[in-house]
Write a protein that holds these residues in place. Structure first.
Motif, mmCIF file in Angstrom:
data_model
loop_
_atom_site.group_PDB
_atom_site.id
_atom_site.type_symbol
_atom_site.label_atom_id
_atom_site.label_comp_id
_atom_site.label_asym_id
_atom_site.label_seq_id
_atom_site.Cartn_x
_atom_site.Cartn_y
_atom_site.Cartn_z
ATOM 1 N N ARG A 132 5.454 -0.873 -3.222
ATOM 2 C CA ARG A 132 5.403 0.510 -2.759
ATOM 3 C C ARG A 132 6.073 1.425 -3.773
ATOM 4 O O ARG A 132 7.014 1.028 -4.466
ATOM 5 N N GLU B 146 7.925 5.315 -4.354
ATOM 6 C CA GLU B 146 8.604 6.382 -3.638
ATOM 7 C C GLU B 146 9.087 7.429 -4.632
ATOM 8 O O GLU B 146 9.344 7.138 -5.790
ATOM 9 N N GLN C 284 -1.075 3.547 9.816
ATOM 10 C CA GLN C 284 -0.046 2.789 9.110
ATOM 11 C C GLN C 284 -0.556 2.182 7.798
ATOM 12 O O GLN C 284 -0.119 1.120 7.372
ATOM 13 N N LYS D 294 -3.272 0.736 7.029
ATOM 14 C CA LYS D 294 -3.827 -0.606 7.182
ATOM 15 C C LYS D 294 -5.342 -0.658 7.033
ATOM 16 O O LYS D 294 -5.951 -1.688 7.317
ATOM 17 N N LYS E 182 -6.090 -1.396 1.432
ATOM 18 C CA LYS E 182 -5.437 -2.654 1.082
ATOM 19 C C LYS E 182 -5.978 -3.214 -0.228
ATOM 20 O O LYS E 182 -5.239 -3.792 -1.034
ATOM 21 N N GLU F 171 -4.372 -1.414 -3.154
ATOM 22 C CA GLU F 171 -3.035 -1.937 -3.415
ATOM 23 C C GLU F 171 -3.093 -3.333 -4.032
ATOM 24 O O GLU F 171 -2.285 -3.682 -4.894
ATOM 25 N N LYS G 171 5.053 10.732 1.338
ATOM 26 C CA LYS G 171 4.514 9.505 1.914
ATOM 27 C C LYS G 171 3.410 9.818 2.929
ATOM 28 O O LYS G 171 3.499 10.772 3.689
ATOM 29 N N SER H 79 3.710 7.031 9.731
ATOM 30 C CA SER H 79 4.299 5.774 9.275
ATOM 31 C C SER H 79 4.407 5.812 7.763
ATOM 32 O O SER H 79 3.542 5.304 7.057
ATOM 33 N N ARG I 291 4.438 5.256 4.185
ATOM 34 C CA ARG I 291 4.338 4.035 3.396
ATOM 35 C C ARG I 291 3.793 4.296 1.993
ATOM 36 O O ARG I 291 4.256 3.719 1.040
ATOM 37 N N VAL I 292 2.784 5.132 1.887
ATOM 38 C CA VAL I 292 2.038 5.276 0.640
ATOM 39 C C VAL I 292 2.386 6.596 -0.035
ATOM 40 O O VAL I 292 2.346 7.646 0.600
#
Length: 345
Positions: free
Chosen positions: A92, A94, A269, A271, A276, A279, A297, A302, A304-305
């Motif tokens: 990940r 940030e 989230q 998903k 995927k 990533e 993000k 949620s 995450r990305v």
């Protein structure tokens, strides 16, 4: 004692002469993007060139791009290497605070579809990037008396501007070239079905190396520039595999992914199976399209990305985004009157 005195004196002198480190910045990061420039406006906007409608909509002229740079510079902006603005932890990315001059505001520039497709040759754009006496220029091979130019395409124009205003480029930053692969890169037919693929690959390598040496970055813009929402996970996998096989060996690995058409898919989230796959191929920072700055993000529920919106710099936006873009530049001042659509229409 005398020796210690000299040491203290030298240390004091060093501290006095040493440059003060730039403060850390964690505020808004503006990001603008455009496409290859409308190098030959007389051809692009002449009667009978239907492609001129697309150029007017999606691109800017050299005059407009230079005006954008000049205004952004006057308004205190300076280029930053986007890699300085984030860090990767595990799988990940940030945001992070990064050193930046206190009297400047950070700006990221990116350029989509720097391919120069053969079907568009002779319709108003240049045909390829070239090297001339260790300088990156552009050439329009499809016109009479083709010659290398340094003032009608984004890369050489930005190089010239940075040379004139070195403080516009913090730590040597340039822009991001967002590449597809279905018809090669930078005007060279390096794709798998090209009969001259091997030769074209060797020709483009010195240009890629010079771009990287000068501070340019490369991003994956997919291989075939398809709408992500019309693809399934296997489509995305096959697309990325082609980019990895044909483009990555030339430009090197990248963790930057630019969604075609700004059409991103994350799912709840993050998903979504298509994301995927992105990533899985090593992409960590993702870029969409949005007039207002956003860098954070996603999805919001949620986090995450790491996702960054890019403000479009094109004919449509120049005519409609004046109030949004005013902190950086005035669209009206930049607008090229040679366009077929009057400003404000």
């Amino acid at each position: 004692t005398v020796c210690m005195g000299w040491i203290c004196l030298l240390l004091s002198l060093f501290c006095y002469l040493a440059p003060t480190p730039d403060p850390l910045y964690d505020g808004t990061v503006r990001h603008f993007f455009t496409h290859a420039l409308i190098a030959h406006t007389d051809v692009a906007f002449e009667s009978g060139n239907d492609y001129g409608v697309h150029l007017d909509r999606d691109c800017v002229t050299p005059k407009e791009f230079v005006s954008f740079l000049e205004q952004a510079y006057r308004n205190g902006y300076a280029l930053v290497d986007v890699r300085e603005t984030y860090r990767v932890i595990g799988d990940r990315a940030e945001r992070r605070a990064f050193p930046f001059p206190a009297d400047k505001k950070p700006l990221v520039l990116s350029f989509d579809d720097i391919v120069y497709a053969s079907k568009n040759s002779g319709k108003g754009m240049v045909d390829k990037l070239v090297l001339s006496e260790d300088r990156i220029g552009a050439i329009s091979c499809s016109y009479d008396s083709p010659q290398i130019s340094f003032d009608d395409e984004c890369v050489p124009i930005l190089e010239t501007f940075v040379k004139k205003h070195p403080d516009f480029s913090y730590r040597g930053a340039r822009g991001i070239l967002c590449l597809t692969g279905m018809e090669g890169i930078l005007g060279y037919r390096t794709q798998r079905d090209s009969l001259s693929r091997k030769t074209e690959t060797e020709r483009v390598k010195p240009i890629v190396e010079k771009l990287k040496e000068n501070g340019w970055l490369f991003a994956c813009h997919s291989y075939a520039h398809r709408h992500m929402k019309q693809c399934d996970a296997e489509d995305v996998r096959n697309d990325l595999a082609k980019w990895k096989a044909e483009v990555e060996p030339i430009v090197g690995e990248t963790e930057l992914y630019v969604y075609p058409y700004g059409e991103w898919v994350l799912g709840e989230q993050a998903k979504d199976e298509r994301h995927k796959v992105l990533e899985e191929f090593g992409y960590r920072v993702f870029f969409g399209v949005g007039a207002k700055p956003f860098y954070g993000k996603m999805p919001l529920k949620s986090p995450r990305v790491l996702f960054m919106d890019r403000a479009p710099l094109d004919g449509i936006s120049l005519r409609a985004r004046r109030s949004v873009y005013l902190p950086v530049f005035d669209c009206r001042l930049a607008y090229d009157d040679c366009r077929p659509v009057p400003y404000g229409s």
